[in-house]
Design a protein around this motif. Structure first.
Motif, mmCIF file in Angstrom:
data_model
loop_
_atom_site.group_PDB
_atom_site.id
_atom_site.type_symbol
_atom_site.label_atom_id
_atom_site.label_comp_id
_atom_site.label_asym_id
_atom_site.label_seq_id
_atom_site.Cartn_x
_atom_site.Cartn_y
_atom_site.Cartn_z
ATOM 1 N N SER A 180 0.838 -1.311 0.013
ATOM 2 C CA SER A 180 -0.095 0.056 -0.153
ATOM 3 C C SER A 180 0.982 1.222 0.067
ATOM 4 C CB SER A 180 -0.978 0.052 1.303
ATOM 5 O OG SER A 180 -0.011 -0.294 2.354
ATOM 6 N N HIS A 181 0.705 2.198 -0.628
ATOM 7 C CA HIS A 181 -0.469 2.327 -1.888
ATOM 8 C C HIS A 181 0.363 2.595 -3.085
ATOM 9 C CE1 HIS A 181 -3.801 2.087 0.879
ATOM 10 N NE2 HIS A 181 -3.497 3.150 1.509
ATOM 11 N N TYR A 182 1.466 1.767 -3.487
ATOM 12 C CA TYR A 182 2.366 2.123 -4.438
ATOM 13 C C TYR A 182 3.291 0.990 -4.788
ATOM 14 C CZ TYR A 182 4.339 3.690 -0.037
ATOM 15 O OH TYR A 182 4.790 3.566 1.353
ATOM 16 N N LEU A 187 -5.295 2.832 -7.567
ATOM 17 C CA LEU A 187 -6.146 3.554 -7.222
ATOM 18 C C LEU A 187 -6.839 3.313 -5.778
ATOM 19 C CD1 LEU A 187 -7.943 4.709 -10.667
ATOM 20 C CD2 LEU A 187 -6.128 5.737 -9.323
ATOM 21 N N ASN A 188 -6.195 3.116 -4.714
ATOM 22 C CA ASN A 188 -6.818 2.674 -3.522
ATOM 23 C C ASN A 188 -7.830 3.724 -3.282
ATOM 24 O OD1 ASN A 188 -6.916 1.747 -0.811
ATOM 25 N ND2 ASN A 188 -6.144 3.764 -0.219
ATOM 26 N N GLU A 189 -8.953 3.103 -2.834
ATOM 27 C CA GLU A 189 -10.226 4.102 -2.500
ATOM 28 C C GLU A 189 -10.591 5.058 -3.370
ATOM 29 O OE1 GLU A 189 -9.968 4.915 1.519
ATOM 30 O OE2 GLU A 189 -10.190 2.905 2.486
ATOM 31 N N TRP A 193 -13.998 0.461 14.257
ATOM 32 C CA TRP A 193 -13.084 1.651 14.401
ATOM 33 C C TRP A 193 -13.741 2.769 14.043
ATOM 34 C CZ3 TRP A 193 -9.219 2.819 17.154
ATOM 35 C CH2 TRP A 193 -8.646 4.023 17.228
ATOM 36 N N TYR A 194 -13.951 3.006 12.784
ATOM 37 C CA TYR A 194 -14.500 4.274 12.374
ATOM 38 C C TYR A 194 -16.063 4.259 12.643
ATOM 39 C CZ TYR A 194 -10.273 5.932 10.279
ATOM 40 O OH TYR A 194 -8.959 6.113 10.095
ATOM 41 N N THR A 195 -16.617 2.797 12.555
ATOM 42 C CA THR A 195 -18.079 2.824 12.703
ATOM 43 C C THR A 195 -18.540 1.578 13.701
ATOM 44 O OG1 THR A 195 -18.181 1.411 10.796
ATOM 45 C CG2 THR A 195 -18.692 3.721 10.571
ATOM 46 N N ILE A 204 -4.587 -7.015 6.928
ATOM 47 C CA ILE A 204 -4.930 -6.228 7.749
ATOM 48 C C ILE A 204 -4.145 -4.526 7.566
ATOM 49 C CG2 ILE A 204 -4.132 -5.810 10.187
ATOM 50 C CD1 ILE A 204 -4.274 -9.067 10.571
ATOM 51 N N TRP A 205 -4.908 -3.796 7.986
ATOM 52 C CA TRP A 205 -4.464 -2.522 8.079
ATOM 53 C C TRP A 205 -3.865 -2.340 9.509
ATOM 54 C CZ3 TRP A 205 -2.987 0.589 4.333
ATOM 55 C CH2 TRP A 205 -2.652 1.850 4.698
ATOM 56 N N LEU A 206 -2.222 -2.197 9.774
ATOM 57 C CA LEU A 206 -1.406 -2.689 8.761
ATOM 58 C C LEU A 206 -0.386 -3.057 9.678
ATOM 59 C CD1 LEU A 206 0.435 0.422 7.329
ATOM 60 C CD2 LEU A 206 -0.626 0.610 9.483
ATOM 61 N N ASP A 224 -1.426 5.217 13.463
ATOM 62 C CA ASP A 224 -0.959 4.216 14.542
ATOM 63 C C ASP A 224 -1.506 2.725 14.188
ATOM 64 O OD1 ASP A 224 0.928 5.589 16.010
ATOM 65 O OD2 ASP A 224 -0.719 6.427 17.164
ATOM 66 N N LYS A 225 -1.975 2.346 13.087
ATOM 67 C CA LYS A 225 -2.749 1.238 13.106
ATOM 68 C C LYS A 225 -1.873 0.041 12.866
ATOM 69 C CE LYS A 225 -6.733 3.411 11.508
ATOM 70 N NZ LYS A 225 -6.421 4.857 10.971
ATOM 71 N N GLY A 226 -0.408 0.156 12.788
ATOM 72 C CA GLY A 226 0.476 -0.758 12.835
ATOM 73 C C GLY A 226 0.390 -2.019 13.915
ATOM 74 N N THR A 257 -12.526 -1.973 5.027
ATOM 75 C CA THR A 257 -13.703 -1.383 5.626
ATOM 76 C C THR A 257 -13.145 -1.537 7.031
ATOM 77 O OG1 THR A 257 -15.991 -2.330 6.518
ATOM 78 C CG2 THR A 257 -14.330 -3.911 5.776
ATOM 79 N N TYR A 258 -13.832 -0.678 8.124
ATOM 80 C CA TYR A 258 -13.378 -0.521 9.410
ATOM 81 C C TYR A 258 -14.390 -0.584 10.336
ATOM 82 C CZ TYR A 258 -8.927 0.971 7.572
ATOM 83 O OH TYR A 258 -7.858 0.828 7.103
ATOM 84 N N PRO A 259 -14.990 -1.724 10.322
ATOM 85 C CA PRO A 259 -16.028 -1.871 11.795
ATOM 86 C C PRO A 259 -15.248 -1.947 13.025
ATOM 87 C CG PRO A 259 -15.759 -4.034 10.339
ATOM 88 C CD PRO A 259 -14.803 -2.966 9.556
ATOM 89 N N TRP A 287 -6.398 13.469 13.782
ATOM 90 C CA TRP A 287 -6.624 12.038 13.474
ATOM 91 C C TRP A 287 -5.515 10.927 13.787
ATOM 92 C CZ3 TRP A 287 -11.387 10.522 13.876
ATOM 93 C CH2 TRP A 287 -12.655 11.365 13.489
ATOM 94 N N ARG A 288 -4.350 11.678 13.757
ATOM 95 C CA ARG A 288 -2.791 11.190 13.694
ATOM 96 C C ARG A 288 -2.030 11.422 14.934
ATOM 97 N NH1 ARG A 288 -5.725 8.248 11.189
ATOM 98 N NH2 ARG A 288 -5.850 8.169 8.870
ATOM 99 N N PRO A 289 -2.477 11.031 16.277
ATOM 100 C CA PRO A 289 -1.596 11.092 17.329
ATOM 101 C C PRO A 289 0.050 11.031 16.924
ATOM 102 C CG PRO A 289 -3.187 9.459 17.799
ATOM 103 C CD PRO A 289 -3.399 9.840 16.372
HETATM 104 C C1 ADA Z 1 -8.129 4.049 4.438
HETATM 105 C C2 ADA Z 1 -6.847 4.151 3.392
HETATM 106 C C3 ADA Z 1 -5.600 4.053 4.330
HETATM 107 C C4 ADA Z 1 -5.723 4.679 5.490
HETATM 108 C C5 ADA Z 1 -6.928 4.129 6.498
HETATM 109 C C6 ADA Z 1 -6.934 4.715 7.766
HETATM 110 O O1 ADA Z 1 -8.679 3.008 4.371
HETATM 111 O O2 ADA Z 1 -6.896 3.352 2.465
HETATM 112 O O3 ADA Z 1 -4.512 4.347 3.424
HETATM 113 O O4 ADA Z 1 -5.775 5.971 5.405
HETATM 114 O O5 ADA Z 1 -7.805 4.557 5.685
HETATM 115 O O6 ADA Z 1 -5.663 4.565 8.509
HETATM 116 O O7 ADA Z 1 -7.797 5.527 7.985
#
Ligand code: ADA
Length: 544
Positions: A300-302, A365-367, A422-424, A500-502, A520-522, A418-420, A513-515
């Motif tokens: 991701s993403h290149y 073309l991610n998303e 987490w975002y929703t 898995i992201w990521l 930080d989703k690693g 999809t982010y069940p 959104w990015r502390p």
């Molecule tokens: C999206 C996107 C990722 C990243 C992720 C996130 O799904 O494709 O690059 O931004 O959300 O961490 O929110």
């Protein structure tokens, strides 16, 4: 000749490249090649025009070629004070041919620009969710081409049982050469010999070779072979694997057996090197991915570093290679300049990586706005281009609009971000939410296609554990990933893969959104120190 090392360097700042007097430049600094200059403490976070300088040696007056594996985001290459070529777009290999230059020592200068400029580098837009570092981020080599050279060598599996391969040799010459010897060896055994007629100065030689006894490549048994092609005085060597990947109904087949992909997304990012990836880091990452029980990485993403692909070939880790993109809208996807830049980038991606057996899937073309009717033509054009350049691999794209997507019919595999939880929604709603998604896809676009969950996950600030185990804690991330893996593969079993992201935390543009300034989703942090979820995923993947 490998040109990596320490080069002269100048940070010129907010300067128009057209106004730069190359011969008058002063280089007060030194910089490693490859690296990203804006990851180095002296230039951290800075954007502007920079100049790199080194000396090269041309053996004689025949054509030579500089090969840049990746420069961000835009560059102009000068040899002996003269501009030879501009290039836009990081993460892919491009050539700079040096024709008719005098032999001997000469100066190579590369102006590099990491500023955002949609006209000059349409592929790098500031809204992308990763920090876009600048500089000469991968290796540079100088090749003497001579009067005849093998421009490209493509190897594809033709028959699994014999087995047999198709070899495509694209050559170029300064003059028509007539009858020329062609000798091909595989693992040092001569497998083909012929006199070929090279009357034209460019052309293609296609031959089918049967290689009895050559072992197949698979994640469990990553057999690799060396093909060496001698054409006249030139010689080119490529490593390859014999394997076939195809989609059959709801499954992906590798060598005619169902393949289940378990793995992660991975960003080429490190606090000290930016997008550059020293060998030690590549090895360390692959060791962790193998320890986690993965057989799959989505780049991701290149397009990923060719050295990383080499190692995936060896480790038996399947790769999704993706053309650059992030939530591009109709504004981009109907813009002729953006589409042309994508097309050039896709050609470079496929040319550089097609011989890697680990690479099983092309993505793009991610998303992007694949749910907007106005974007469909570009999706169709680019997917068709990939298929034309490489008919041997399935094509997919990650959609985050599964309920409204309008391009699923164009893809071989349906990939969903999809982010069940987490975002929703909350943790206990994840199974229902995943079932709702699958039911929708199965009733329509994915009825007869494989489904891959290309992103899913949760943020976790490294080291933060607390009794409430809420969002951003290591415990929450670990629980969420356990629920997802178990539901997808133990309870249901419909999907053919998960990334898995990521894998690793990575720097992103500043945002609330990015502390820490990082995504930080690693399951490991930006220095690859494991979080709690590392052991959870490892345990779950190993149980499957
Ligand atoms: C999206 C996107 C990722 C990243 C992720 C996130 O799904 O494709 O690059 O931004 O959300 O961490 O929110």
């Amino acid at each position: 000749m490998n040109l990596d090392g320490i080069w002269d360097f100048a940070f010129l700042g907010d300067v128009d490249p057209e106004s730069v007097q190359i011969n008058a430049l002063i280089y007060p600094e030194r910089m490693a090649v490859p690296t990203c200059f804006d990851a180095a403490p002296a230039f951290a976070g800075q954007r502007g025009l920079v100049a790199y300088r080194t000396t090269i040696h041309l053996q004689d007056t025949t054509p030579h070629r500089l090969v840049f594996e990746s420069v961000h985001h835009w560059c102009r290459v000068f040899v002996d004070g003269k501009p030879i070529r501009d290039h836009a777009g990081g993460f892919t290999r491009f050539n700079v041919d040096l024709i008719g230059l005098p032999a001997g020592q000469t100066e190579l200068v590369v102006l590099v620009d990491n500023r955002f400029d949609a006209a000059r580098s349409p592929l790098h837009l500031p809204h992308y969710d990763w920090y876009q570092y600048g500089g000469i981020s991968r290796s540079v080599t100088l090749r003497r081409l001579g009067d005849l050279w093998i421009d490209n060598l493509r190897i594809a599996t033709d028959d699994l049982t014999l087995p047999a391969i198709m070899v495509n040799i694209r050559y170029a010459a300064t003059v028509g050469l007539g009858l020329t010897p062609l000798i091909i060896t595989c693992n040092d055994q001569v497998v083909f010999e012929e006199q070929v007629n090279l009357n034209d100065t460019v052309g293609e030689i296609i031959r089918r070779l049967v290689l009895p006894g050559a072992g197949l490549w698979s994640p469990d048994m990553p057999n690799l072979h060396w093909l060496r092609v001698h054409l006249g005085d030139d010689e080119r060597c490529e490593r390859f694997g014999i394997r076939q990947v195809r989609v059959d109904g709801r499954q992906i087949l590798l060598n005619e057996k169902p393949l289940r992909l378990l793995g992660f997304n991975r960003h080429e990012a490190h606090p000290q090197f930016g997008h550059s990836q020293p060998d030690a880091l590549l090895i360390a990452d692959l060791q962790q991915l193998r320890d986690l029980g993965c057989n799959f990485v989505r780049g991701s993403h290149y397009p990923q570093n060719p050295r990383f692909l080499d190692l995936c070939d060896e480790f038996g880790i399947c790769v999704w290679s993706e053309a650059i993109g992030w939530q591009n809208t109709a504004e981009h996807l109907t813009d002729a300049q953006f589409v042309a830049a994508q097309q050039a980038h896709i050609t470079e991606m496929v040319e550089a990586a097609a011989n890697h057996p680990a690479l099983i899937l092309w993505g793009l073309l991610n998303e992007g706005h694949s749910h907007d009717e106005r974007c469909r033509t570009t999706y169709a054009t680019l997917i068709e281009q990939i298929r034309h350049l490489d008919p041997t691999r399935p094509v997919t794209y990650a959609s985050n609009q599964p309920f409204g997507d309008l391009c699923f019919d164009l893809a071989d595999i349906i990939s969903i971000n999809t982010y069940p939880g987490w975002y929703t929604g909350e943790l206990d709603e994840i199974p229902t939410e995943l079932d709702r998604l699958m039911a929708h896809l199965d009733a329509g676009a994915a009825a007869h296609k494989p489904i891959l969950i290309s992103e899913i996950g949760a943020g976790a600030i490294p080291g933060w554990r607390d009794a409430h185990q809420g969002r951003w804690t290591e415990q929450y991330q670990a629980q969420l990933l356990e629920i997802i893996i178990r539901h997808l593969f133990v309870t249901r079993g419909r999907v053919c893969g998960l990334s898995i992201w990521l894998y690793n935390d990575f720097r992103s543009p500043d945002s609330i959104w990015r502390p820490r300034g990082l995504n930080d989703k690693g399951v490991v942090d930006e220095y690859r120190r494991p979080k709690a979820a590392y052991e959870t995923v490892k345990r779950q993947f190993r149980l499957l």
